[in-house]
Design an enzyme around this catalytic site. Structure first.
Site, PDB file in Angstrom:
ATOM      1  N   PRO A  27       0.838  -1.195   0.000  1.00  0.00           N
ATOM      2  CA  PRO A  27       0.000   0.000   0.000  1.00  0.00           C
ATOM      3  C   PRO A  27       0.875   1.249   0.000  1.00  0.00           C
ATOM      4  CG  PRO A  27      -0.039  -1.049   2.155  1.00  0.00           C
ATOM      5  CD  PRO A  27       0.716  -1.959   1.234  1.00  0.00           C
ATOM      6  N   HIS A  28       0.490   2.242  -0.779  1.00  0.00           N
ATOM      7  CA  HIS A  28       1.288   3.453  -0.876  1.00  0.00           C
ATOM      8  C   HIS A  28       0.378   4.651  -1.107  1.00  0.00           C
ATOM      9  CE1 HIS A  28       0.952   1.574  -4.838  1.00  0.00           C
ATOM     10  NE2 HIS A  28       0.926   2.786  -5.341  1.00  0.00           N
ATOM     11  N   ALA A  29       0.893   5.807  -0.706  1.00  0.00           N
ATOM     12  CA  ALA A  29       0.096   7.024  -0.825  1.00  0.00           C
ATOM     13  C   ALA A  29       1.003   8.241  -0.828  1.00  0.00           C
ATOM     14  CB  ALA A  29      -0.879   7.114   0.344  1.00  0.00           C
TER      15      ALA A  29
END
Length: 154
Positions: free
Chosen positions: A65-67
């Site tokens: 997960p990345h943001a």
């Protein structure tokens, strides 16, 4: 780029179980807030927003997960190893037990992509994943993660 530049030892955790993907995002946000000093809710909201575009479970029990977040100075990471895998909606429909959350400044551009590629390459390595799954000590997990690609760079 090396993982030791984006991952602090205190941002590596082991949990027995996690009730859901949403709870996992909450834990990633809390780890990142403590290790790097940014807001938990901002991190969690950004992870959930990115996940709504498509699952970041890449298969073989791994999720990335990345943001992007406002106010960050550099790309930062948080790693969680779960004793009991959680359903993540991964591309191979397998539950996830190795999770590397990546947070990047909004304007990071290529740095974010380089960091994501590095994490992805590291966690595609079957030997690295086996070592991560065989250990429950956060310091050992940090060493496995940061030494995996450092030896290739030399």
């Amino acid at each position: 780029m090396q993982l030791s530049r984006i991952l602090k030892p205190e941002a590596v955790k082991v949990y027995g179980t996690m009730s859901s993907k949403k709870r996992l995002f909450q834990e990633l946000g809390e780890i990142a807030a403590v290790a790097y000093g940014f807001g938990i809710s901002d991190a969690v909201d950004a992870l959930q927003e990115r996940e709504s575009l498509g699952p970041t479970g890449v298969g073989h029990g791994v999720a990335l997960p990345h943001a992007r977040l406002s106010g960050l100075e550099k790309v930062s990471g948080a790693f969680i190893r779960l004793e009991k895998p959680v359903d993540f909606g991964a591309v191979d429909r397998q539950p996830v037990d190795l999770v590397f959350g990546l947070f990047a400044p909004h304007d990071s551009g290529v740095e974010h992509l380089k960091a994501l590629a590095l994490v992805s390459r590291t966690l595609r390595d079957v030997t690295v994943c086996a070592k991560l799954r065989a250990n429950a000590d956060p310091a050992t997990l940090y060493a496995v993660l940061t030494e995996a690609r450092a030896s290739e760079a030399a």
